[in-house]
Design an enzyme around this catalytic site. Structure first.
Site, PDB file in Angstrom:
ATOM      1  N   ASP A 221       0.836  -1.420  -0.179  1.00 19.93           N
ATOM      2  CA  ASP A 221       0.410  -0.443  -0.378  1.00 19.93           C
ATOM      3  C   ASP A 221       0.419   1.387   0.310  1.00 19.93           C
ATOM      4  OD1 ASP A 221       1.388  -0.373   2.401  1.00 19.93           O
ATOM      5  OD2 ASP A 221      -1.215   0.654   3.354  1.00 19.93           O
TER       6      ASP A 221
ATOM      7  N   ASP B 169       0.500   8.661  10.830  1.00 21.23           N
ATOM      8  CA  ASP B 169      -0.572   7.258   9.996  1.00 21.23           C
ATOM      9  C   ASP B 169      -1.995   7.266  11.376  1.00 21.23           C
ATOM     10  OD1 ASP B 169      -1.148   4.932   9.695  1.00 21.23           O
ATOM     11  OD2 ASP B 169       0.593   3.303  10.789  1.00 21.23           O
TER      12      ASP B 169
ATOM     13  N   HIS C 172       0.610  -1.030  13.686  1.00 22.49           N
ATOM     14  CA  HIS C 172       0.127   0.906  13.352  1.00 22.49           C
ATOM     15  C   HIS C 172       0.336   1.477  14.955  1.00 22.49           C
ATOM     16  CE1 HIS C 172      -0.265   0.961   9.293  1.00 22.49           C
ATOM     17  NE2 HIS C 172      -0.870  -0.612   9.305  1.00 22.49           N
TER      18      HIS C 172
END
Lengths: 553, 553
Positions: free
Chosen positions: B74, B192, B365
Site C-alpha cells: 500500500d 498515520d 500501527h
C-alpha cells in the site's frame, strides 16, 4: 414401536441463519423453526436464502406441526416457503405470530394457515410429542426454549438465548423449569452456539441504559439512534430514556415502523401517550427535543441512516449538532460499509457514538458462562451444538468438554442433512440427506436458480461476449460478418478495433471449418467459441464467458 | 520565490491503501510513496487499484524524485505505474528497494530506473528539498519517517509506524531525531491514522514471543504458522522459536518464499544453517520436528493454508495432530472467509490458535498513545492525519484535540486531490484536483476501465439479455425471428417458453414500429429494448441489462 428419535438439521449448522431442524419419531415429524439466511452472494443480486424444503416431500404425510422458538428472520423468515409446500399448524408465541402474520400476509397466505398462540409454560401434545414452551431471554421478546418429550427421552432446544435475569420487557429466563427437566432427565440439548467463542457472561438487555442516559444528558441537538428493528428491548429503552429527558421520538424506516407498530399493538412496548411524533412535527420542534429511531445500523444504502448521512431522507439530513448512536453490532461482512458510513457522518461534523466506545449494545446470545448455566441446568445426556459456523460449534464443544467436564462422546457435532439417531443410550449419525440452500429474490419471493447465480459470477469476473453467426441455409456461408457483442470485458471498447479484428478472425475460422463442423451446429458453435476465446485472450489477456448463437436464414 | 508549499494526497485519505502524496515547492515536486489498494470490487474481478497518475502529467517537468517510506504494497505497489509515466530516481531503504526491484523486474522495468539506496540518518538534498531518512518501527523492517526541510518549513511524514522500543530486528524508532526536528520547529506532521481509534499503546513486535514459546512447547505434532509474508519480525520469531524447540521450518506459498529469500539475502533475517527444509524432507521427519510457515492468513482460496485445510497442498493436508497458528489480524471484509476456513480446520480435528485467544499478533500501527508520543516529539504547527478511512482521520483529530490540547485550527483534515497550501503560518485548501482510482488486473498488469466494472456489476445483479435483430436491407422486414440470449437472468431457462414468447413479442413490436424508428437504427434498438424489458419484467419480475444488436443483410 421404534425406540429411536431422529434429529435432522436442514440449516443453521456450519452457517449463520436458515435455522431449521426436523425432529422425528416413528412416522411423526415436527419442524422446529423455519429461518432464512443472508448469503455471501449479495454481489450477485441474491439477498436471501432458505433451506431446500424439497426434502420435506418424503415426509409429507408425517409432518404434524411447525414450532417456532421466536420471531427473528433466521428462525421465521422461511415459514411461508414451508407452508406453501406443507400446510400444517404453526405453534408460536403471541409476538412471534404477530411477525409471522405480517409475513404470511405479504405472501398471500394469511387466511389459509392455522396459527396456534401459546404462552410460556403451555404444554401441547402433538401425537407422540409433548412440548413445553419455556420462557427464554434474548434480544427479542416472547422467545421460547422448547422441551419436547418423546417416547425415547426429552429433547431440549434452546432456540436463541442468553441468561438474562433482568430483561427490559417481560419476565426473565425460566431456569427453574429448565432445571426441573434436568432433574427428570434430558436426552439431548440442542444449544445455541452463536457466541460460544466469547468468554464470560452476556450482559443483560438492561445494561445499556446508563450509557443511553449519559448520551441523552450530554446531547445538545437532535439524537439519532440506529438499532435493529427487532431489538424490542432496545426500542423500549430508547422510548423510556426519551421520555425521561423530555424528548419526542420519531420512528423512521419501514421495518422499524412495522415492528414498533406490531410490538405496540400486542402490548410488548410501553409507549407514553404523545411520545411518538411524525416527521413533519419534528421540523417544528427544537433540536434538543427530538430523537429519531431509525433503521440502517448495517449501513444498508437504502435505509434511513445511510440516506440521512449521504443526502436527505424525508427532509432530514445529518448535521453538525446531531448525536448519532449506533446501537447495534456489526454483522460480519459489513465492516467496510459501516466504517464508511461513520466517516460520512463525521465529515458532516456529527457526534458519533460507536459501539465499542460505550456500552450501547449487548448481544442477545449466550456467552460461555451462559452456556455453562444452561448446560448445568438441563444436564443433558448429549450436547448437540447448533446455530453457528463450524468454528462456533467446535468452540462450543471445546468449552463444554474442557470447562464442564462433559466427555467427548457425549458432545455430538453434526452437519446440515445429517440424520442423528438417538436411542436413549447412543447418539449416531445414521444417514445423510442432501441439505441444499435455495436463493430467493426478495422483491418477488421467487427462487433464483443456482445456475443463474453461477452464470452471474462468471460474467461478473471477466465479462461476457456474445457471438452471433448468421448463416445462409442454402449456401451454408455466412450471410454477414459475425456479430460480436462484449459486455464487461476489459481491453475491448468500441474504439480500439479489437471487435473488428475478432470478426475477421471468426469469419476466417468459419472458412476453415471442417465438413463435420459445418453440418453440426453444436460442433460449429463450440469450434468458433474456442477460436474467439483464443483470439480475445491473445489480444487482451481477458477470459470472458463466450456465448455463441447460430441463426440460419 | 514562492513562500508556500503544497501537499496533494493522491490516495490514502478516506481509504486504506493507495498511499501517495505529492509535495510541491515552486516548480519542484516530490512523490512520497506510491501504493496500491485493494478495492471492494473483488466480486467483479478487480483485485487491485492504484491512484490515477494522469494528474502527474501536468507536473511532468517538476517531479524530481519518488521517496518510499517502506515496502508494503500500500506504499510501494503502484511504483511501476508511476515510473512508466515519469522516470525519476527512487529513494528508499535497502530492504524496500529489495522488494521494489522484484516488482520492477516483473514489469520489465528493472534496468531502466535509477534506484538510490539510503540508510537511516542519511540526508539527501534534492533541489529545494532536504530529506532526512529517520528510522521508524513497524511490522516490516527498514522503514522510514521522512523529515523534509523546505524553504517554508519542515514537513515530517510518519509513513506507517508504531513506537516500538524493542523490535525483533534492527534498532528501535529514532525518537531522538524526531525530537530534534521538534525542537528546531516543524511546520506540519503528516501522521498515520490507521489505529487512531485504538486506545493505549501498540505492543512491541517482541510481545508475541511468549505465546509462540508456549505453543511450541505444547504442540505434539506439526505446527503450521500463517502470517503476512511481509511481517519480517514475525518470521524471525518463528525461525528463532523453531530453532529453540529443535524444529525445522518449511516455507510455503509464493509470497512467503519470495520475502524470506529477499530478507535473508539482504541480511535482515538471521536463519541458522540447516533450519530451513524443503517440503519433501518434511515428509520423512517426525511431526514434532516440523514447522510450516505459510501464506493464507486471510483465507485466500489459492494460498497454501486454504489448500491444506480443504484439500492437499503439495502433499500436505491438515490433520488432527496439527497445531495451526493464525498469526495475523483479520483484514476487514475477510471475516466470513476466515471463520469458514477455521471451521474447515476444526473439522479436521486440528488445534487452532486464533488471534484474540492468545497474543500471537500485534499491529504495526500507532495506537493513540503512540500518536501522543509522536506528536509530542515532533511538536508540529499543523497536524495532518493521513492513512485511513475518514472515521480514523476524524478520531485522530479528536484525539489530538481532546488529549494533546492541539487547537482545532491546527488540525487539518484533507481529502484525496485537495491542494493543501502551507505558508508557514496558515494552512488552507486552495484547490481540488480530481483524485480517481484505476482498477488493475494483476495477471496482466493491465488497466480495467471503470465502464467495464460498471457493466459487470449491472450484469452480476440481474443478468443480461442480448437481443439480435436481423433485418433485410431491401424489404426492411425481419429476416428471421429475433434472437434472444439470456445469461444469469432468473426465471428464464431453455425449457419454460419465455424466450419463445419474448421473441414473438419483439417481432410484434417490430411490426408496430413507426416510420421514424424503422429508419433510425438507434431509435429502433431503443424502442425494442424497452419493449423486451417490459415483457421480461412483466413475465418474470427480473430487470436484466438488455443489449440490442441490429444487423442488416
Amino acid at each position: 414401536m421404534p425406540n429411536v428419535v431422529e434429529i435432522i438439521p436442514l440449516g443453521g449448522i456450519g452457517e449463520f441463519g436458515m435455522n431449521c431442524t426436523l425432529l422425528r419419531f416413528g412416522d411423526e415429524m415436527l419442524v422446529l423453526d423455519a429461518g432464512m439466511g443472508f448469503p455471501e452472494e449479495s454481489a450477485y443480486g441474491v439477498d436471501v436464502c432458505i433451506p431446500d424444503f424439497e426434502i420435506l416431500e418424503q415426509y409429507r404425510n408425517d409432518i404434524t406441526a411447525i414450532i417456532l422458538t421466536h420471531g427473528h428472520e433466521d428462525h421465521l423468515g422461511a415459514l411461508p416457503y414451508v407452508l406453501k409446500r406443507i400446510n400444517v399448524p404453526v405453534y408460536a408465541s403471541h409476538f412471534t405470530l404477530g411477525l409471522a402474520e405480517s409475513k404470511l400476509d405479504e405472501h398471500g397466505l394469511l387466511g389459509d394457515v392455522l396459527l396456534h398462540r401459546v404462552e410460556p409454560r403451555d404444554v401441547v401434545t402433538i401425537g407422540s410429542f409433548t412440548i413445553e414452551f419455556i420462557r427464554a431471554s434474548h434480544s427479542l421478546v416472547d422467545c421460547f426454549h422448547l422441551a419436547i418429550k418423546t417416547p425415547v427421552g426429552t429433547i431440549v432446544h434452546t432456540g436463541d438465548y442468553k441468561v438474562d435475569e433482568t430483561p427490559v420487557i417481560g419476565e426473565p429466563i425460566d431456569l427453574r423449569t429448565l432445571r426441573r427437566y434436568g432433574q427428570e432427565g434430558v436426552l439431548a440439548l440442542l444449544s445455541d452456539s452463536t457466541n460460544a467463542t466469547v468468554p464470560g457472561r452476556t450482559p443483560s438487555e438492561r445494561a445499556v441504559i446508563p450509557a443511553f442516559e449519559e448520551i441523552f444528558a450530554e446531547a445538545q441537538g437532535r439524537i439519532i439512534v440506529a438499532a435493529f428493528a427487532s431489538s424490542i428491548h432496545r426500542l423500549q429503552i430508547v422510548f423510556d430514556v426519551a421520555q425521561q429527558f423530555d424528548r419526542k421520538v420519531c420512528v423512521l424506516g419501514r421495518s422499524m415502523q412495522k415492528n414498533v407498530e406490531i410490538a405496540d399493538r400486542l402490548g410488548y412496548l410501553d409507549i407514553h401517550d404523545g411520545l411518538l411524533v411524525g416527521i413533519n412535527e419534528t421540523k417544528m420542534m427544537p433540536a434538543n427535543e427530538v430523537v429519531f429511531l431509525v433503521t440502517g445500523s448495517q449501513a444498508e444504502p437504502r435505509a434511513a441512516l445511510y440516506q440521512m448521512a449521504t443526502q436527505v431522507y424525508k427532509g432530514i439530513t445529518i448535521e453538525e449538532t446531531d448525536t448519532v448512536v449506533l446501537s447495534a453490532r456489526i454483522i460480519p461482512g459489513n465492516e467496510r460499509g459501516i466504517s464508511k458510513l461513520i466517516g460520512f457522518m463525521y465529515k458532516r461534523g456529527a457526534n458519533i457514538i460507536e459501539e465499542k466506545r460505550r456500552l450501547i449494545h449487548v448481544s442477545g446470545h449466550a456467552s460461555q458462562e451462559d452456556i455453562r448455566i444452561m448446560t448445568e441446568a438441563v444436564r443433558p445426556k448429549f450436547v448437540v451444538p447448533i446455530h453457528g459456523e463450524y468454528r462456533m460449534l467446535f468452540r462450543h464443544k471445546e468449552f463444554v468438554k474442557n470447562h464442564l467436564g462433559i466427555p467427548e462422546h457425549r458432545i455430538v457435532l453434526i452437519e446440515n442433512g445429517d440424520v442423528l439417531e438417538l436411542d436413549g443410550e447412543r447418539a449416531a449419525v445414521v444417514d445423510k440427506k442432501e441439505a441444499k440452500r435455495i436463493f430467493i429474490d426478495e422483491t418477488g419471493f421467487e427462487e433464483i436458480e443456482y445456475e443463474t447465480v453461477r452464470e452471474r459470477k462468471k460474467m461478473a469476473y471477466e465479462g461476457i461476449v456474445t457471438l452471433v453467426l448468421t448463416v445462409n441455409h442454402e449456401s451454408g456461408q455466412l450471410e454477414t460478418a459475425p456479430q460480436i457483442i462484449a459486455n464487461g470485458v476489459r481491453g475491448i471498447d468500441a474504439q480500439n478495433g479489437i471487435i473488428k479484428s475478432a470478426q475477421s478472425a471468426v469469419a476466417e475460422a468459419f472458412g476453415r471449418a471442417s465438413k463435420a463442423q459445418l453440418e453440426d451446429p453444436t460442433l460449429l458453435k463450440e469450434y468458433l467459441r474456442l477460436e474467439l476465446k483464443r483470439f480475445i485472450q491473445a489480444r487482451t489477456g481477458a477470459r470472458p464467458v463466450i456465448t455463441p448463437v447460430l441463426q440460419r436464414i
